[in-house]
Motif scaffolding. Structure first.
Motif, short mmCIF file in Angstrom:
data_model
loop_
_atom_site.label_atom_id
_atom_site.label_comp_id
_atom_site.label_asym_id
_atom_site.label_seq_id
_atom_site.Cartn_x
_atom_site.Cartn_y
_atom_site.Cartn_z
N ASN A 5 -0.86 11.44 -9.02
CA ASN A 5 -1.64 10.41 -8.33
C ASN A 5 -1.91 9.17 -9.16
OD1 ASN A 5 -2.33 11.75 -5.69
ND2 ASN A 5 -3.07 13.31 -7.11
N LYS A 6 -1.53 9.18 -10.42
CA LYS A 6 -1.83 8.07 -11.32
C LYS A 6 -1.31 6.74 -10.80
CE LYS A 6 0.26 8.20 -15.26
NZ LYS A 6 0.67 8.49 -16.66
N ALA A 7 -0.07 6.69 -10.38
CA ALA A 7 0.53 5.42 -9.90
C ALA A 7 -0.18 4.92 -8.65
CB ALA A 7 2.02 5.60 -9.65
N LEU A 8 -0.52 5.84 -7.74
CA LEU A 8 -1.23 5.46 -6.51
C LEU A 8 -2.58 4.83 -6.84
CD1 LEU A 8 -1.63 5.55 -3.39
CD2 LEU A 8 -2.64 7.82 -3.75
N ILE A 9 -3.32 5.45 -7.74
CA ILE A 9 -4.64 4.93 -8.12
C ILE A 9 -4.51 3.57 -8.79
CG2 ILE A 9 -6.66 5.34 -9.59
CD1 ILE A 9 -6.42 7.13 -7.05
N GLN A 10 -3.55 3.42 -9.67
CA GLN A 10 -3.34 2.12 -10.33
C GLN A 10 -3.01 1.05 -9.31
OE1 GLN A 10 -0.34 3.33 -13.17
NE2 GLN A 10 -1.83 3.38 -14.83
N GLU A 11 -2.18 1.38 -8.34
CA GLU A 11 -1.80 0.42 -7.29
C GLU A 11 -3.02 0.00 -6.47
OE1 GLU A 11 0.48 0.84 -3.06
OE2 GLU A 11 1.45 1.79 -4.78
N LYS A 12 -3.82 0.98 -6.06
CA LYS A 12 -5.01 0.68 -5.25
C LYS A 12 -6.02 -0.15 -6.04
CE LYS A 12 -3.88 3.16 -1.60
NZ LYS A 12 -3.67 2.60 -0.28
N ASN B 192 -11.08 14.21 -3.83
CA ASN B 192 -11.57 15.25 -2.94
C ASN B 192 -10.49 15.45 -1.88
OD1 ASN B 192 -13.08 17.11 -1.54
ND2 ASN B 192 -14.46 15.60 -0.63
N GLY B 193 -9.68 16.50 -2.05
CA GLY B 193 -8.55 16.69 -1.15
C GLY B 193 -7.55 15.57 -1.37
N ASP B 194 -7.24 14.84 -0.30
CA ASP B 194 -6.30 13.72 -0.40
C ASP B 194 -7.02 12.38 -0.50
OD1 ASP B 194 -4.10 15.40 -0.27
OD2 ASP B 194 -4.00 15.30 1.92
N GLU B 195 -8.34 12.40 -0.62
CA GLU B 195 -9.11 11.16 -0.68
C GLU B 195 -9.61 10.92 -2.10
OE1 GLU B 195 -12.13 11.78 2.27
OE2 GLU B 195 -10.81 11.07 3.86
N PHE B 196 -9.77 9.64 -2.45
CA PHE B 196 -10.21 9.25 -3.78
C PHE B 196 -11.41 8.32 -3.66
CE2 PHE B 196 -5.78 10.30 -3.94
CZ PHE B 196 -5.68 11.08 -5.08
N TYR B 197 -12.35 8.46 -4.58
CA TYR B 197 -13.58 7.68 -4.56
C TYR B 197 -13.88 7.13 -5.95
CZ TYR B 197 -14.23 10.27 -0.24
OH TYR B 197 -14.05 10.81 1.00
N ILE B 198 -14.32 5.88 -6.01
CA ILE B 198 -14.85 5.35 -7.26
C ILE B 198 -16.26 5.92 -7.37
CG2 ILE B 198 -15.64 3.29 -8.49
CD1 ILE B 198 -13.39 1.75 -7.10
N ILE B 199 -16.52 6.65 -8.44
CA ILE B 199 -17.83 7.28 -8.58
C ILE B 199 -18.67 6.67 -9.70
CG2 ILE B 199 -17.13 9.46 -7.55
CD1 ILE B 199 -16.97 10.60 -10.44
N ASP B 200 -18.05 5.88 -10.57
CA ASP B 200 -18.82 5.28 -11.65
C ASP B 200 -18.00 4.16 -12.27
OD1 ASP B 200 -21.03 4.98 -13.37
OD2 ASP B 200 -20.12 6.27 -14.89
N MET B 201 -18.72 3.16 -12.77
CA MET B 201 -18.08 2.07 -13.51
C MET B 201 -19.01 1.69 -14.65
SD MET B 201 -16.62 -0.45 -10.53
CE MET B 201 -16.03 -1.66 -11.71
N ALA B 202 -18.42 1.32 -15.78
CA ALA B 202 -19.20 0.85 -16.92
C ALA B 202 -18.32 -0.11 -17.72
CB ALA B 202 -19.61 2.01 -17.81
N LEU B 203 -18.96 -1.00 -18.45
CA LEU B 203 -18.18 -1.81 -19.37
C LEU B 203 -17.46 -0.84 -20.30
CD1 LEU B 203 -20.69 -4.65 -20.14
CD2 LEU B 203 -18.43 -4.92 -19.13
#
Length: 93
Positions: free
Chosen positions: A26-33, A54-65
């Motif tokens: 899934n790395k390439a898909l996430i980078q593309e999105k 979660n299954g076939d869905e992806f969520y941004i759950i946290d961001m930090a500098l």
């Protein structure tokens, strides 16, 4: 070295192969999105973005500098750049 950390590590080891396969698949898909989303967000500097699957869905759950990220020790110091944070709002005069 706590029992909780040891337990988490043992569980991780049991699932590491499956987790790494999912990561690689899934790395390439996430980078593309993310390449489409990040330019729309008005941020500056380097950011660490945590993604949950979660299954076939992806969520941004946290961001930090990136410099302040919990796992910044996984990135070479030459690549990390500090960013001056200025959280003071500017009020119109």
């Amino acid at each position: 070295d706590t029992p909780h950390q040891i337990h988490d590590y043992v569980i991780y080891q049991m699932h590491e192969q499956v987790l790494m396969e999912r990561y690689e698949n899934n790395k390439a898909l996430i980078q593309e999105k993310l390449a489409k989303i990040i330019p729309l967000i008005n941020l500056s500097g380097q950011w660490s973005v945590d993604i949950m699957q979660n299954g076939d869905e992806f969520y941004i759950i946290d961001m930090a500098l990136a410099y302040n990220s919990a796992l910044n020790n996984c990135v070479s110091k030459e690549k990390l750049r500090t960013v001056k944070e200025d959280w003071i709002p500017r009020l119109p005069e």
